[in-house]
Design an enzyme around this catalytic site. Structure first.
Site, short mmCIF file in Angstrom:
data_model
loop_
_atom_site.label_atom_id
_atom_site.label_comp_id
_atom_site.label_asym_id
_atom_site.label_seq_id
_atom_site.Cartn_x
_atom_site.Cartn_y
_atom_site.Cartn_z
N TYR A 1 0.86 -1.19 0.00
CA TYR A 1 0.00 0.00 0.00
C TYR A 1 0.88 1.23 0.00
CZ TYR A 1 -3.42 3.48 1.58
OH TYR A 1 -4.22 4.60 1.70
N ASP B 1 9.30 2.74 -0.02
CA ASP B 1 8.24 3.38 0.75
C ASP B 1 8.44 2.96 2.21
OD1 ASP B 1 6.00 4.20 2.07
OD2 ASP B 1 4.57 3.45 0.59
N LYS C 1 4.14 8.90 9.01
CA LYS C 1 3.94 8.32 10.34
C LYS C 1 4.96 8.81 11.39
CE LYS C 1 0.94 4.92 8.48
NZ LYS C 1 0.95 4.19 7.23
#
Ligand SMILES: *Cc1c(COP(=O)(O)O)cnc(C)c1O
Length: 440
Positions: free
Chosen positions: A144, A239, A267
């Protein structure tokens, strides 16, 4: 445990917010109950609006690596607010933040701040396309990278077909440039490169997959991607929105000893504020506007409050390498405990962990890919999740998300969690025997 206020709030929220939530996973849909609404959190514990207390393994999906409401993060926050919340001018905080990220992550020679992980990956791909002058990208099934059009793509029927949109509203004209390969399967990448000579701008990968459960890359996979990208002139993008500053201070790149050409963060670097960042080799990042021709901008990018908090968290992590040792130890304790409980109840489930990121796959089959993850018994997971919640343990409301540990998760928290798992696994076993003895 009573959830009346949360249930009422959820009902009301659905009148004003699509599905009652601002991000789908919060609706608890895949566990078939209504969500709890958060009231407050401190350290490893969280309270809902009905006053129930939980040990929290969601940790805002990763940012709260130091636990909730850390006093060190709050210190000076009011003065920072007092200085001004946003200016639309550069600040030295942004410079400090960029220095911190670049010194932690050698592949990031220049870094640009954005407001989410989605923005980071979307922008990194635009830059990689500008830099290479090519349109196609490779992503992996089950990884994702946020919700931008070109990345909301799943594999077509064969390994070499074009990706197809996973969501209405995404034009097939866009996803035709997204080629989907199998995670941990280097051959599928090699074949795709060969079928699209001189056309692939970038390969984007979660070096530790954290959005189909937790699936670490096999070391030869990452090194193989590195070699292929170098050989074919494509940009390798890690990522590290989840793994960055979590798997190790220097992310998966440090852990595996493989350096990408570009990297995306989110995050942890925001400490709970809406922050993302993308960076990479100077030669590539100099394509970004205003230095170069690839346009990318943000009114609130590098926001002073977000930088203030994110920078504090990163500096703390830089100065306290023992944090990672401690997380490794609690992770180890949790993993071993879970394995013991699974063995005790003869469930045969898989446990996978990298440092403070841990996942139970409700399947008897080893999990190295999306296909493997799809063998999980998501009905059994529902039984488990509800039993855990009732006992005051908040795990992610989905089989395909990890458990996040913070430094505030104590040995006692973990013991309590394991004894709740003992009960939850007993219920799963009983449920299996009642419903379909053959499944277990
Ligand atoms: C969370 C996540 C994103 C998206 O970040 P948002 O801030 O939710 O847009 C991208 N990539 C990975 C690996 C993620 O885990």
């Amino acid at each position: 445990m009573n959830h009346q206020k949360s249930q009422q709030a959820y009902e009301n929220a659905q009148q004003y917010i699509p599905g009652g939530v601002n991000s789908p996973v919060r609706a608890f849909q895949s566990v078939g109950i209504s969500p709890i609404f958060a009231q407050k959190a401190k350290g490893s514990h969280l309270w809902d609006i009905d006053g129930n207390e939980y040990i929290d393994y969601i940790c805002s999906w990763g940012p709260m690596i130091l636990g909730h409401s850390h006093p060190m993060l709050q210190e000076g926050l009011l003065e920072a607010v007092d200085r001004g919340i946003s200016f639309g001018l550069p600040t030295t905080l942004e410079l400090d933040m960029a220095k911190e990220i670049c010194s932690a992550y050698p592949a990031a020679e220049l870094v640009r701040m954005v407001n989410s992980g989605t923005e980071a990956t979307m922008s990194a791909i635009r830059v990689a396309r500008g830099y290479t002058g090519r349109d196609k990208i490779i992503k992996f099934e089950g990884c994702y990278h946020g919700h931008s059009d070109g990345l909301l793509v799943k594999a077509g029927s064969g390994a070499l077909t074009y990706g197809i949109p996973t969501s209405p509203g995404v034009p097939a004209d866009i996803t035709k440039n997204t080629l989907v390969c199998h995670y941990n399967d280097l051959q599928s990448v090699q074949d795709t490169f060969e079928a699209n000579p001189q056309e692939i701008a970038a390969v984007i990968v979660e070096p530790i997959a954290g959005n189909m459960g937790v699936i670490p890359s096999q070391p030869e996979f990452l090194q193989g991607l590195r070699d292929l990208c170098t050989e074919k002139g494509a940009v390798l993008i890690f990522d590290e929105v989840i793994s960055g500053f979590r798997a190790a201070f220097g992310g998966a790149a440090q852990l595996y000893g493989v350096q990408p050409d570009m990297v995306c963060f989110g995050k942890i670097i925001g400490a709970g504020m809406p922050v993302g960042a993308y960076g990479g080799k100077r030669e590539i990042m100099e394509w970004v506007s205003p230095k170069g021709p690839v346009y990318q901008a943000g009114t609130l990018s590098g926001n002073p409050l977000a930088m203030f908090l994110g920078l504090k968290q990163l500096r703390y992590l830089a100065q306290h390498p023992e944090v990672y040792q401690q997380l490794q130890q609690s992770g180890q304790q949790l993993e071993q405990g879970i394995k013991d409980k699974i063995a005790k109840h003869q469930l045969g489930y898989q446990v996978q962990r990298v440092g403070s990121l841990c996942c139970i796959f409700f399947t008897k089959q080893p999990v190295h890919s999306y296909q493997d993850a799809m063998t999980c018994d998501t009905e059994a997971f529902k039984v488990y999740f509800r039993e855990m919640l009732q006992q005051g343990i908040l795990v992610a409301p989905s089989q395909f998300e990890g458990m996040f540990l913070s430094v505030e998760h104590s040995q006692q928290d973990i013991e309590k969690t394991l004894s709740a798992m003992d009960n939850a696994f007993a219920s799963v076993k009983k449920w299996q025997e009642q419903n379909n003895g053959t499944l277990s």
